[in-house]
Design an enzyme around this catalytic site. Structure first.
Site, mmCIF file in Angstrom:
data_model
loop_
_atom_site.group_PDB
_atom_site.id
_atom_site.type_symbol
_atom_site.label_atom_id
_atom_site.label_comp_id
_atom_site.label_asym_id
_atom_site.label_seq_id
_atom_site.Cartn_x
_atom_site.Cartn_y
_atom_site.Cartn_z
ATOM 1 N N GLU A 77 0.813 -1.219 0.000
ATOM 2 C CA GLU A 77 0.000 0.000 0.000
ATOM 3 C C GLU A 77 0.845 1.268 0.000
ATOM 4 O O GLU A 77 0.322 2.351 -0.225
ATOM 5 C CB GLU A 77 -0.986 -0.001 1.160
ATOM 6 C CG GLU A 77 -0.392 0.174 2.522
ATOM 7 C CD GLU A 77 -1.443 0.165 3.618
ATOM 8 O OE1 GLU A 77 -1.231 0.890 4.601
ATOM 9 O OE2 GLU A 77 -2.458 -0.535 3.508
ATOM 10 N N HIS A 78 2.142 1.144 0.236
ATOM 11 C CA HIS A 78 3.007 2.324 0.252
ATOM 12 C C HIS A 78 3.609 2.634 -1.118
ATOM 13 O O HIS A 78 3.877 3.796 -1.421
ATOM 14 C CB HIS A 78 4.142 2.142 1.267
ATOM 15 C CG HIS A 78 3.649 1.873 2.643
ATOM 16 N ND1 HIS A 78 4.044 0.781 3.382
ATOM 17 C CD2 HIS A 78 2.760 2.542 3.410
ATOM 18 C CE1 HIS A 78 3.426 0.796 4.543
ATOM 19 N NE2 HIS A 78 2.640 1.861 4.591
ATOM 20 N N HIS A 79 3.859 1.600 -1.939
ATOM 21 C CA HIS A 79 4.534 1.811 -3.225
ATOM 22 C C HIS A 79 3.768 1.263 -4.417
ATOM 23 O O HIS A 79 4.155 1.507 -5.556
ATOM 24 C CB HIS A 79 5.930 1.159 -3.205
ATOM 25 C CG HIS A 79 6.791 1.688 -2.116
ATOM 26 N ND1 HIS A 79 6.940 1.031 -0.908
ATOM 27 C CD2 HIS A 79 7.533 2.812 -2.039
ATOM 28 C CE1 HIS A 79 7.743 1.741 -0.131
ATOM 29 N NE2 HIS A 79 8.120 2.826 -0.779
ATOM 30 N N GLN A 115 1.795 -6.605 5.048
ATOM 31 C CA GLN A 115 1.819 -8.018 5.431
ATOM 32 C C GLN A 115 1.345 -8.239 6.859
ATOM 33 O O GLN A 115 0.652 -9.225 7.146
ATOM 34 C CB GLN A 115 3.227 -8.578 5.230
ATOM 35 C CG GLN A 115 3.327 -10.061 5.496
ATOM 36 C CD GLN A 115 4.690 -10.617 5.145
ATOM 37 O OE1 GLN A 115 5.377 -10.119 4.267
ATOM 38 N NE2 GLN A 115 5.103 -11.659 5.851
#
Length: 171
Positions: free
Chosen positions: A61-63, A101
């Site tokens: 969700e960050h990259h 995760q």
């Protein structure tokens, strides 16, 4: 986005690239529908049931880059047992979204705990994160391992040890 990165999307081979990329992300983010099929535990099976090496793909969700790995899911049956294919479906249900995760591991354990009311649940996930191997630190081959335990798998040392031994955690 592709144009701002310098890609020529006017060429014959690239003009449909934005459309293909959007379709690929839609596919990665849409789990197949399923119903959690359960059956009465008529035999009174009270040992661990573990399914190993459930392949999964998720998106950081960050990259927005994929992380891929294998899940091990186990539970101590209560009054009901689950159709075996459904454990892999639960993993797919929660992995097919922008995710981290740690949360993914907990979501699978929580879902099974709520829908099966088992004596305990254990989930171990091992994954390689492309956001870590392709960029940044570029630590190719690095594996991240997370676990979530509930019920007797959390509270009882022998049951927890049995789960991790059968799951092959750390190998």
């Amino acid at each position: 986005m592709l144009s701002s990165l310098g890609m020529d999307i006017a060429g014959e081979t690239t003009q449909r690239t934005p459309e293909r990329m959007a379709a690929a992300y839609r596919e990665l983010l849409q789990p197949r529908e399923f119903n959690l099929t359960t059956f009465p535990n008529e035999e009174g099976y009270d040992g661990l049931l573990i399914q190993k090496d459930i392949a999964f793909v998720s998106l950081c969700e960050h990259h927005g880059l994929p992380f891929t790995g294998r899940a091990t899911v186990g539970y101590l049956p209560g009054e009901r047992i689950v159709g075996l294919s459904k454990l892999a479906r639960v993993v797919e249900q929660f992995s097919r979204r922008f995710q981290v995760q740690e949360r993914l591991t907990k979501q699978i354990a929580t879902y099974l705990e709520q829908h099966l009311t088992p004596g305990g649940v254990g989930v171990v996930m091992q994954a390689e994160h492309m956001c870590m191997t392709l960029r940044g630190v570029q630590a190719a081959g690095t594996t991240t391992v997370t676990s979530s335990l509930r019920g007797l798998l959390l509270k009882d040392d022998r049951t927890r040890t049995e789960f991790f031994n059968l799951a092959g955690a750390g190998r």
